[in-house]
Structures are given as structure tokens and as C-alpha cells.
Design an enzyme around this catalytic site. Structure first.
Site, short mmCIF file in Angstrom:
data_model
loop_
_atom_site.label_atom_id
_atom_site.label_comp_id
_atom_site.label_asym_id
_atom_site.label_seq_id
_atom_site.Cartn_x
_atom_site.Cartn_y
_atom_site.Cartn_z
N ARG A 113 0.82 -1.24 -0.10
CA ARG A 113 -0.10 0.06 -0.05
C ARG A 113 0.85 1.25 0.06
NH1 ARG A 113 -3.56 1.01 4.50
NH2 ARG A 113 -1.63 0.17 5.50
N SER A 176 7.95 -5.20 6.69
CA SER A 176 7.43 -6.26 7.93
C SER A 176 8.17 -7.53 7.94
CB SER A 176 5.97 -6.63 7.65
OG SER A 176 5.29 -5.36 7.42
N ASP A 230 6.02 -3.46 10.77
CA ASP A 230 4.75 -3.22 10.77
C ASP A 230 4.04 -2.95 12.12
OD1 ASP A 230 5.09 -5.98 10.88
OD2 ASP A 230 3.50 -6.56 9.73
C1 GLC Z 1 6.74 -11.86 10.22
C2 GLC Z 1 7.73 -11.01 10.14
C3 GLC Z 1 7.65 -9.76 10.99
C4 GLC Z 1 6.41 -9.24 10.72
C5 GLC Z 1 5.38 -10.33 11.00
C6 GLC Z 1 3.79 -9.77 10.73
O1 GLC Z 1 7.07 -12.65 11.14
O2 GLC Z 1 9.21 -11.37 10.26
O3 GLC Z 1 8.69 -8.91 11.08
O4 GLC Z 1 6.14 -8.19 11.89
O5 GLC Z 1 5.50 -11.12 10.11
O6 GLC Z 1 3.62 -8.99 9.34
#
Ligand code: GLC
Length: 476
Positions: A113, A176, A230
Site C-alpha cells: 500500500r 514487515s 509493521d
Molecule cells: C513476520 C515478520 C515480522 C512481521 C510479521 C507480521 O513474522 O518476520 O517482521 O512483523 O511477519 O507481518
């Protein structure tokens, strides 16, 4: 990765029976003795009871897990070997007074996004523009240049489709995945998770890679002021308007959480800034002190990252459908459920998704919708029960992990804790939030009322823009 998108719509076409690989998976299950020893008559009930046992997490077990969770947090913070990475984010929570217009990119699951928001101060956020893009399997598993050029291309389209003039902007980048940061706007990717395997990016600074792509695509006027996880975006979005928010949690394709830690408790952080708190990205998906069962083991066979992300594989949306499918295959092999003609529905790895389970749990007959209407009532009951056991365990583990972090911050639960929480599993799975709340009560008793789960939809992107604001204001 192709198999991950093989959803039920495609299943009806897949009548060719199991491939060599799928046979080897069944062979593996047989090897684990999963497929032997059940009498046909009341064996379905016995089987379901056994599954219920091995998927249960009692309050007592959960309290034991919390002790181990605290230990791993402690080790992770001091830089010792731990399954919790406890990554310093180099940012603290916003105050809600930050103002201005900022851009953000939110990259996490299967989509990107790009957004612009205006912060009005006083905790008020005004959305300006938003564009969404799907990341193809080709991009998720291609080269680094291809991947970052794709992101730059998304920004270009964002400007065009929202009629935004190209001009200098500060941008927050939500990425993320586990990243070791050395400042608020640089960080090396430790390893991909959630099915991504873009080559040449692990071990590299993802901000530098995105910046190069922006320059290659004539958008060097964008300044990447912050790189965040995230969960950090979610806590930032939650706390911009609510000072009681002290945790950010994602329960979606993946799962993870962050919380503000006192600087002097982060033994491995040697910076000398004046902050008294820093948000720590726990990366709790890696927690490996949970008791696993034979289906958790079987899932590893077809996993892209065997042995890693153990908690994530028991909790997050990427895996729940697959765990349920492995149980269903086992029942098919024992002749306990499912008419043989539709056996092929369940043969492909990841052909049953968490979205299917969620639709099924909300009473939608996904099988009928896929053109299969010869499931018996018993089959439907079994599948519903399996979906329920798998999702309930997920919610109970998630609640245990949150309870661990809250009691780490506030041992006696003296204060209120508002948990900003986002992700499709939490948002869409019927009853998920209720199960979490009743688990808090089972583990912590009445003081659990101090914990409030606050749905924070799309918080990760908004939060990135808020952190970009925070950083750019610091430099003035
Ligand atoms: C995975 C990633 C982490 C992220 C999570 C949620 O665990 O390693 O960094 O926050 O997914 O998206």
C-alpha cells in the site's frame, strides 16, 4: 509459491491425484504413524478427541510458556542467543502533536500500500490518498532489483492515480520482516519470512536498496526518513491518539509484536541518545518454546524455512489452513471422512487457506461454492471441528504471548494496557477476539480487565507516516 495461490476455486480442476511430492508427504505422515490403528466405527470420535488433546493449550501450560517467554525476552535484550530477536527500532512512541503531510509504503504480506496522510496534531489523522498493489509470486521470488523497481513503480502509479504533484516528501517505509537496524532509516534484512525469497537482499540495507530504486526511477526527491516494522507502525498509529497504547500486534499472514522498553533494560543497545524508551520489535514469530504436535512437524516438510518461525507457524494466517489440511489428509487416509471423489481437493499443499477456514467457520459452505455438494453432514462437522481446534489454539497462543509482554512491562497488572492490533486473522476470523479475551481471563484472572484489544485497521501504513513525521520534526 505457486501452490500458495491454489485456492479452492482451482481445486475442482485438480482431479489428477497426488504428485510424487504429495505422495511423499503422505508417506511422511504414515512414517509418523499418523495413519495407523483406528477402528472405523467410533474411531472418528476418538480421532477428534486425540486432536483436541494435542491442540489444547491449558491456562496452566500457558503460564509456563509465559515464564519461558520472559526468559527469552531477557536473553534477546541482552544480546544473548534467544529465539526472540528483540530488535531495537530506534524510535519511541509519538505524542500526538506531530503535524504535516507524509508518505508511507506498507509492505508486508501479499500486497503493497502506498499512502499519504495529513497529521493535524491533537491525535487527529486525515487520510489523503491510498493505492494498493498486489505483489505477484514472480516479484516475491525474483531478484532484488526487480523487487525494489516494482515498489518504485507502485509509488509512480500512486502519484498519477491520485493526482499528487511530484515534490519532496518524507516517507516512512514499513518493511514487515526481521531487520537489524543501525539507525532509524537503515537496516539489514536478517532473513525473509512469510514465503518471500527475493534474491540478493538478505544481509543488505533495504533503505539503500529502495533509495537506489527511487533514483533509478527518477524519484530521488523522496526522502526515506524511517524504516519500521509493521508492529511498530501499529503501535505508532495506536498511540498517536491514545497514550494508554503500549503494544502493537499483528495477527495476519504473519504474526509479531512490539512494545516500548526502557533504554537501560536494552543491554545490547549502546547508543547515547536522550530517549528514555525505545520500541522493541520482538519478532515473536520465532519463539520456539511451545510444545508442538505431529502436524506442526509435518508442516515443516513443505516449509520454505524449516525450523524457523515456530510460533508463527502455529498461529498466523499463512499456516492455519495448511495445518487443518494436514489433519484432513490424515483423516482421508484413515477413511474417517470425505468422499473419495473430492480427495483431490485437499492434496495440494496450501490448497486450503485460512480464508477458507474463516468462511467455513462463518457458516459459508465453501465446498458447495466450489461445486462439491456431496459432503456428508459428518464430514462437514469434522472439518468444522478441525477449523475450530486449529484457530482456537492460534488465538490462545496469541493471547498467551500478549499476556507475556504485558506482564513483562507491568508485573502486577497495575495499569491499563491498550493493545493496538491489526491483521486479517484477528479482524476476520469469527470469534478470534473473544477467544483471546477469555484466555486472558483464564491466565490472569480479574486483572486481565486491564488489557484492552484495540483494532487498529491499516495501522502499519499510517504509523509509518507518523514515524516519518516524528523523525523529520526532530531534524528541524
Ligand atoms: C513476520 C515478520 C515480522 C512481521 C510479521 C507480521 O513474522 O518476520 O517482521 O512483523 O511477519 O507481518
Amino acid at each position: 509459491m505457486g501452490s500458495r495461490v491454489c485456492v479452492l476455486q482451482n481445486i475442482g480442476c485438480s482431479k489428477s491425484g497426488p504428485s510424487l511430492f504429495e505422495n511423499s508427504l503422505i508417506g511422511f505422515l504414515i512414517g509418523l504413524n499418523i495413519t495407523k490403528g483406528w477402528d472405523m466405527a467410533d474411531s472418528t470420535e476418538r480421532f477428534l478427541k486425540d486432536i483436541k488433546d494435542i491442540f489444547s493449550l491449558t491456562a496452566e501450560n500457558a503460564r509456563g510458556v509465559m515464564v519461558r517467554f520472559h526468559r527469552e525476552m531477557e536473553l534477546g535484550l541482552s544480546g544473548e542467543k534467544s529465539s526472540l530477536k528483540m530488535l531495537p527500532s530506534f524510535v519511541h512512541r509519538p505524542k500526538g502533536t506531530e503535524k504535516g503531510t507524509f508518505l508511507a509504503i506498507d509492505l508486508g504480506g501479499t500486497n503493497i500500500r502506498v499512502l499519504a496522510i495529513r497529521l493535524l496534531g491533537d491525535g487527529v489523522i486525515e487520510p489523503v490518498a491510498l493505492s494498493r498493489f498486489t505483489i505477484s509470486d514472480e516479484v516475491m521470488t525474483g531478484t532484488g532489483d526487480m523487487f525494489f523497481d516494482f515498489i518504485a513503480g507502485c509509488i509512480e502509479v500512486f502519484f498519477r492515480e491520485n493526482n499528487i504533484t511530484k515534490q519532496p516528501f518524507n516517507l516512512g517505509f514499513t518493511f514487515s520482516f526481521p531487520v537489524v537496524q543501525s539507525s532509524v532509516n537503515s537496516g539489514l534484512l536478517i532473513s525473509w519470512t512469510k514465503g518471500f525469497s527475493v534474491s540478493g537482499v538478505e544481509g543488505k540495507d533495504v533503505v539503500a536498496l529502495l533509495n537506489d530504486a527511487l533514483i533509478r526511477n527518477r524519484m530521488g526527491f523522496i526522502h526515506i526518513s524511517a524504516l519500521i516494522n509493521d508492529t511498530v507502525g501499529t503501535i505508532a498509529a495506536g498511540s498517536y491518539s491514545n497514550p494508554l497504547c503500549d503494544m502493537g500486534v499483528i495477527l495476519g499472514t504473519g504474526t509479531n509484536a512490539c512494545y516500548p522498553e526502557k533504554i537501560d533494560k536494552i543491554g545490547k543497545y549502546s547508543g547515547s541518545d536522550a530517549l528514555d524508551e525505545m520500541i522493541i520489535n520482538i519478532e515473536w514469530g520465532g519463539f520456539d518454546k511451545l510444545e508442538r504436535n505431529r502436524y506442526d512437524e509435518a508442516l515443516e516438510v513443505n516449509s520454505q524455512n524449516p525450523g524457523e518461525q515456530r510460533l508463527e507457524k502455529m498461529v498466523s494466517g499463512m499456516y492455519l489452513g495448511e495445518i487443518a489440511r494436514l489433519i484432513i489428509i490424515d483423516m482421508i487416509e484413515k477413511g474417517l471422512i470425505i468422499s473419495r471423489e473430492i480427495k483431490s481437493l485437499f492434496m495440494l499443499p496450501y490448497s486450503l487457506t485460512t480464508k477458507h477456514l474463516s468462511l467455513f467457520a462463518s457458516g459459508i459452505d465453501i465446498f458447495k461454492a466450489a461445486g462439491v455438494d456431496n459432503l456428508s453432514d459428518k464430514d462437514i462437522r469434522c472439518i468444522r471441528e478441525i477449523a475450530n481446534l486449529v484457530s482456537t489454539r492460534s488465538a490462545r497462543i496469541a493471547a498467551t504471548a500478549i499476556a507475556s509482554v504485558v506482564t513483562w512491562m507491568d508485573h502486577g497488572l497495575q495499569y491499563s494496557h491498550h493493545i493496538a492490533i491489526d491483521g486479517s486473522l484477528f479482524e476476520k476470523y469469527p470469534g478470534y477476539k473473544d477467544i483471546m479475551e477469555s484466555m486472558f481471563h483464564e491466565i490472569l484472572g480479574d486483572p486481565s480487565e486491564k488489557i484492552r484489544l484495540v483494532p487498529t485497521h491499516d495501522g502499519s501504513g499510517t504509523g509509518a507516516a507518523i514515524i516519518a513525521a516524528l523523525e523529520s520534526l526532530k531534524k528541524r
